[in-house]
Design a protein around this motif. Sequence first.
Motif, short mmCIF file in Angstrom:
data_model
loop_
_atom_site.label_atom_id
_atom_site.label_comp_id
_atom_site.label_asym_id
_atom_site.label_seq_id
_atom_site.Cartn_x
_atom_site.Cartn_y
_atom_site.Cartn_z
N UNK A 40 108.23 -15.86 -38.76
CA UNK A 40 107.72 -16.73 -37.70
C UNK A 40 108.64 -16.74 -36.48
N UNK A 41 109.95 -16.69 -36.73
CA UNK A 41 110.90 -16.61 -35.61
C UNK A 41 110.64 -15.34 -34.80
N UNK A 42 110.39 -14.24 -35.49
CA UNK A 42 110.13 -12.98 -34.78
C UNK A 42 108.90 -13.08 -33.89
N UNK A 43 107.85 -13.71 -34.38
CA UNK A 43 106.63 -13.81 -33.57
C UNK A 43 106.83 -14.75 -32.37
N UNK A 44 107.80 -15.65 -32.47
CA UNK A 44 108.09 -16.51 -31.31
C UNK A 44 108.99 -15.82 -30.29
N UNK A 45 109.73 -14.81 -30.72
CA UNK A 45 110.66 -14.10 -29.84
C UNK A 45 110.00 -13.00 -29.02
N UNK A 46 108.90 -12.45 -29.50
CA UNK A 46 108.34 -11.25 -28.89
C UNK A 46 107.59 -11.60 -27.61
N UNK A 47 107.66 -10.76 -26.64
CA UNK A 47 106.97 -10.98 -25.37
C UNK A 47 105.50 -10.59 -25.50
N UNK A 48 104.64 -11.07 -24.59
CA UNK A 48 103.27 -10.57 -24.55
C UNK A 48 103.28 -9.04 -24.35
N UNK A 49 102.52 -8.34 -25.18
CA UNK A 49 102.51 -6.89 -25.12
C UNK A 49 103.61 -6.24 -25.93
N UNK A 98 98.83 -15.99 -31.36
CA UNK A 98 99.17 -14.60 -31.05
C UNK A 98 97.98 -13.80 -30.51
N UNK A 99 96.76 -14.23 -30.79
CA UNK A 99 95.61 -13.37 -30.51
C UNK A 99 95.51 -12.98 -29.04
N UNK A 100 95.94 -13.87 -28.15
CA UNK A 100 95.78 -13.62 -26.73
C UNK A 100 97.01 -12.99 -26.08
N UNK A 101 98.03 -12.65 -26.89
CA UNK A 101 99.29 -12.18 -26.32
C UNK A 101 99.49 -10.67 -26.45
N UNK A 102 98.49 -9.96 -26.94
CA UNK A 102 98.55 -8.50 -27.04
C UNK A 102 99.75 -8.02 -27.87
N UNK A 103 100.05 -8.75 -28.92
CA UNK A 103 101.21 -8.42 -29.75
C UNK A 103 100.80 -7.44 -30.84
N UNK A 104 101.63 -6.43 -31.08
CA UNK A 104 101.42 -5.48 -32.17
C UNK A 104 102.40 -5.80 -33.30
N UNK A 105 101.89 -5.93 -34.52
CA UNK A 105 102.72 -6.16 -35.70
C UNK A 105 102.56 -4.98 -36.63
#
Length: 356
Positions: A250-259, A279-286
């Motif tokens: 969860x910390x990782x998903x809070x640290x990542x920038x959009x895209x 996360x759905x609107x932030x264009x994040x790749x996991x």
Amino acid sequence: MKGYVFHGPGQSAWEDVPDPDVKEPTDAVVRVDAVTICGTDLHILKGDVPEVRPGTVLGHEAVGEVVEIGADVRTLQPGDRVLVSCITACGRCRYCREAMYSQCLGGGGWILGHCIDGTQAEFVRVPFADLSVHPLPASVTSQDAVLLADIFPTAYEVGVLNGQVRPGDTVAVVGAGPIGLAAIATARLFSPARVIAVDMAPARLEAARQLGAEAVADAREAPEQLVADLTDGLGADVVVEAVGTPETFEVCTRMVRPGGRVANVGVHGKPAPLHLEELWSRNVTITTGLVDTSSTPTLLRMAAAGRLPTSRLVTHTFPLERMEEAYDVFAHSAETGALKVVLGGPQHEVVPVGNA
């Protein structure tokens, strides 16, 4: 011979086991000269990997000498000094043809110390030996080479390559254990603008600095704020999860920038929340992954050229017969300062990286 045998959760012993021999024409038997202990071995001992049957010899990383080969082995001879990869590859199935050896359908994948007897013994049988062991150049010591069986390929492939680290990126690595430190070292091959290490142990954060992290953060002190401060509020381009807990994910998903990209390397024993509502609107790749070890030949060449700080991660060495003591030291790393322990090979006192 002796081997380190799993007898069920919380139960293991260094004890007599049958000598391995060639069962298939593609097998090789290797005399083990050096092994190490992986965090995954600790997960097995805790009962987090239930498919490992009691009676299995643990371990999936080794350096040794070939003592016997099957009739169909073409690239090895008895007497060859080799690295035993943590992943076994049949070389014929669809996934092996795509260099996705971890998903081998022909009897390979992660099998050593998992589905069959592993490397924490005096000898080990290696299936599909032509593709599953690597001849070692004389310039690479056993202590250096054994770290290329798993942690460096894992950090490089599942963390750095899956995370698509690029020049100028801000890379945050959450967890400065052996995998996280190897991710820091290999991320720097791609000239990121900065690498930020997150952990709770001061010695591991100091080790991260020595391996190239420009900034470090205590995991208990809102590390996402440090990442935001260093990136004008954007967040990290790449975040590598190298622990394997719901909290760190969860910390990782809070640290990542959009895209940005979150590359999960840690082995998760519990479900981790995925906040798609955020996360759905932030264009994040996991990304996730089990190491394929397709990069091992490249990493071996780099080690031979002195371009990988492998031995700097080794803090303790033991003879093979002190396997139980080595497990205890590794399992209590917060007290012992252990990063990687190596058993076998030349024995000498190793200064912990954090105090070097």
